[in-house]
Design a protein around this motif. Structure first.
Motif, PDB file in Angstrom:
ATOM      1  N   ALA A 143       0.822  -1.218   0.000  1.00  0.00           N
ATOM      2  CA  ALA A 143       0.000   0.000   0.000  1.00  0.00           C
ATOM      3  C   ALA A 143       0.853   1.264   0.000  1.00  0.00           C
ATOM      4  O   ALA A 143       0.432   2.308  -0.520  1.00  0.00           O
ATOM      5  N   ALA A 144       2.066   1.178   0.549  1.00  0.00           N
ATOM      6  CA  ALA A 144       2.939   2.349   0.635  1.00  0.00           C
ATOM      7  C   ALA A 144       3.418   2.816  -0.743  1.00  0.00           C
ATOM      8  O   ALA A 144       3.798   3.980  -0.904  1.00  0.00           O
ATOM      9  N   VAL A 145       3.419   1.919  -1.707  1.00  0.00           N
ATOM     10  CA  VAL A 145       3.916   2.271  -3.042  1.00  0.00           C
ATOM     11  C   VAL A 145       2.831   2.175  -4.107  1.00  0.00           C
ATOM     12  O   VAL A 145       3.083   2.490  -5.275  1.00  0.00           O
ATOM     13  N   ALA A 146       1.627   1.736  -3.732  1.00  0.00           N
ATOM     14  CA  ALA A 146       0.610   1.380  -4.728  1.00  0.00           C
ATOM     15  C   ALA A 146       0.236   2.543  -5.638  1.00  0.00           C
ATOM     16  O   ALA A 146       0.148   2.385  -6.866  1.00  0.00           O
ATOM     17  N   ASP A 147       0.013   3.733  -5.080  1.00  0.00           N
ATOM     18  CA  ASP A 147      -0.404   4.853  -5.920  1.00  0.00           C
ATOM     19  C   ASP A 147       0.689   5.261  -6.896  1.00  0.00           C
ATOM     20  O   ASP A 147       0.416   5.579  -8.062  1.00  0.00           O
ATOM     21  N   ALA A 148       1.936   5.245  -6.425  1.00  0.00           N
ATOM     22  CA  ALA A 148       3.051   5.595  -7.310  1.00  0.00           C
ATOM     23  C   ALA A 148       3.205   4.559  -8.420  1.00  0.00           C
ATOM     24  O   ALA A 148       3.430   4.912  -9.585  1.00  0.00           O
ATOM     25  N   MET A 169      -6.915  -2.950 -11.279  1.00  0.00           N
ATOM     26  CA  MET A 169      -5.451  -3.081 -11.334  1.00  0.00           C
ATOM     27  C   MET A 169      -4.827  -2.800  -9.968  1.00  0.00           C
ATOM     28  O   MET A 169      -3.896  -3.492  -9.542  1.00  0.00           O
ATOM     29  N   LYS A 170      -5.351  -1.804  -9.273  1.00  0.00           N
ATOM     30  CA  LYS A 170      -4.821  -1.496  -7.940  1.00  0.00           C
ATOM     31  C   LYS A 170      -5.090  -2.643  -6.975  1.00  0.00           C
ATOM     32  O   LYS A 170      -4.210  -3.016  -6.176  1.00  0.00           O
ATOM     33  N   SER A 171      -6.269  -3.229  -7.045  1.00  0.00           N
ATOM     34  CA  SER A 171      -6.594  -4.360  -6.174  1.00  0.00           C
ATOM     35  C   SER A 171      -5.666  -5.539  -6.436  1.00  0.00           C
ATOM     36  O   SER A 171      -5.243  -6.241  -5.499  1.00  0.00           O
ATOM     37  N   MET A 172      -5.362  -5.792  -7.714  1.00  0.00           N
ATOM     38  CA  MET A 172      -4.443  -6.868  -8.077  1.00  0.00           C
ATOM     39  C   MET A 172      -3.076  -6.637  -7.447  1.00  0.00           C
ATOM     40  O   MET A 172      -2.472  -7.535  -6.855  1.00  0.00           O
ATOM     41  N   ARG A 210       4.564   4.970 -25.401  1.00  0.00           N
ATOM     42  CA  ARG A 210       4.978   6.358 -25.620  1.00  0.00           C
ATOM     43  C   ARG A 210       5.093   7.146 -24.309  1.00  0.00           C
ATOM     44  O   ARG A 210       5.923   8.031 -24.176  1.00  0.00           O
ATOM     45  N   HIS A 211       4.263   6.775 -23.317  1.00  0.00           N
ATOM     46  CA  HIS A 211       4.238   7.508 -22.050  1.00  0.00           C
ATOM     47  C   HIS A 211       4.786   6.666 -20.897  1.00  0.00           C
ATOM     48  O   HIS A 211       4.524   6.969 -19.734  1.00  0.00           O
ATOM     49  N   ASP A 212       5.550   5.635 -21.238  1.00  0.00           N
ATOM     50  CA  ASP A 212       6.073   4.714 -20.229  1.00  0.00           C
ATOM     51  C   ASP A 212       7.316   5.311 -19.577  1.00  0.00           C
ATOM     52  O   ASP A 212       8.352   5.447 -20.214  1.00  0.00           O
ATOM     53  N   MET A 213       7.212   5.640 -18.299  1.00  0.00           N
ATOM     54  CA  MET A 213       8.350   6.178 -17.569  1.00  0.00           C
ATOM     55  C   MET A 213       9.167   5.070 -16.905  1.00  0.00           C
ATOM     56  O   MET A 213      10.340   5.248 -16.599  1.00  0.00           O
ATOM     57  N   ALA A 214       8.538   3.916 -16.662  1.00  0.00           N
ATOM     58  CA  ALA A 214       9.218   2.811 -15.976  1.00  0.00           C
ATOM     59  C   ALA A 214      10.237   2.135 -16.897  1.00  0.00           C
ATOM     60  O   ALA A 214      11.378   1.866 -16.491  1.00  0.00           O
ATOM     61  N   THR A 215       9.814   1.833 -18.111  1.00  0.00           N
ATOM     62  CA  THR A 215      10.716   1.265 -19.126  1.00  0.00           C
ATOM     63  C   THR A 215      10.503   2.090 -20.395  1.00  0.00           C
ATOM     64  O   THR A 215       9.718   1.714 -21.262  1.00  0.00           O
TER      65      THR A 215
END
Length: 260
Positions: A143-148, A169-172, A210-215
């Motif tokens: 939960a500490a990182v879920a929103d990010a 997706m958040k529940s998963m 196009r908007h992927d900041m993670a990869t």
């Protein structure tokens, strides 16, 4: 859904779709279960026999003790194929699933036809981001990182437009076993598979968001340039591109896998 034993770790596996058709294996992102692929299943099962599975430490699979490695994840896949008595499959992996696909393409080329490596990376220059996430999860749970994390998975526009999908997706993510999630993060913190790329001989499609900041696109381009003959397509999405742009993603997958 069968549970398949991979060196003592029971893996939750689903096999659906066209009997006698070519087989496609799907591999999830960190923090996702095989349900991540629901937007594709109706279309894919008309063309392929489709294998999905929960990575060790995720979903209904066993939370085996770490450490985890890309080789371990790859050997889990080979154990699934051996148990199902399937000689060869096409592969589509997103994020972590794409990283596992790189290992498999280099180390078990005889088992794979075409590879799709979506929204993924072969190398993290330094581990700070992962170490910070590990620390946060150890202190406050997922939960500490879920929103990010969700903010990286899906663009703000999509999250506002599709609140129900976003909530699913958040529940998963929140349902992920903490120990399995941490062990996967630790494996990612040392990722460097650049030397594997030239060994991959399978026809390969790289998908980037196009908007992927993670990869980002640059990570996809590094993979594309390292694999002989690989091609690349860019989808107007953030990290979980198959959820954000399901039709474009499915079209790219089916088009690549069915072209001669």
């Amino acid at each position: 859904m069968p549970m398949i034993d991979a060196d003592g770790c029971l893996l939750n596996v689903s096999v659906e779709g066209r009997d006698g058709g070519p087989t496609l294996m799907l591999s999830n992102s960190l923090g996702c279960t095989l349900q991540m692929w629901e937007p594709q299943m109706k279309a894919l099962t008309q063309v392929f026999r489709v294998i999905r599975y929960d990575r060790r430490g995720h979903g209904k699979s066993t939370v085996a003790p770490g450490p985890y490695t890309m080789e371990r994840f790859g050997r889990d896949v080979l154990a699934i194929l051996d148990d199902l008595n399937i000689e060869k499959v096409h592969w589509c992996g997103l994020s972590m699933g794409g990283m596992v696909g790189q290992w498999l393409g280099a180390n078990a080329p005889e088992r794979f036809g075409k590879l799709i490596l979506a929204n993924t990376s072969c190398y993290y220059a330094e581990p700070t981001k992962w170490l910070e996430r590990i620390d946060a999860v150890k202190k406050g749970g997922i939960a500490a990182v879920a929103d990010a994390v969700l903010g990286g998975w899906l663009t703000q526009d999509f999250r506002e437009r599709e609140p129900e999908i976003t909530a699913r997706m958040k529940s998963m993510l929140l349902a992920s076993p903490v120990e399995g999630y941490l062990a996967c993060c630790e494996a990612l913190s040392t990722l460097d598979q650049r030397a594997l790329l030239p060994k991959i001989k399978s026809p390969t499609l790289v998908i980037a968001g196009r908007h992927d900041m993670a990869t980002p696109i640059s990570a996809g381009e590094l993979i594309r340039s390292g694999i002989p003959g690989a091609s690349m397509t860019i989808i107007d999405a953030a990290h979980i591109s198959n959820v954000e742009q399901p039709h474009a993603f499915t079209d790219a997958v089916v088009g690549f896998l069915t072209q001669r």
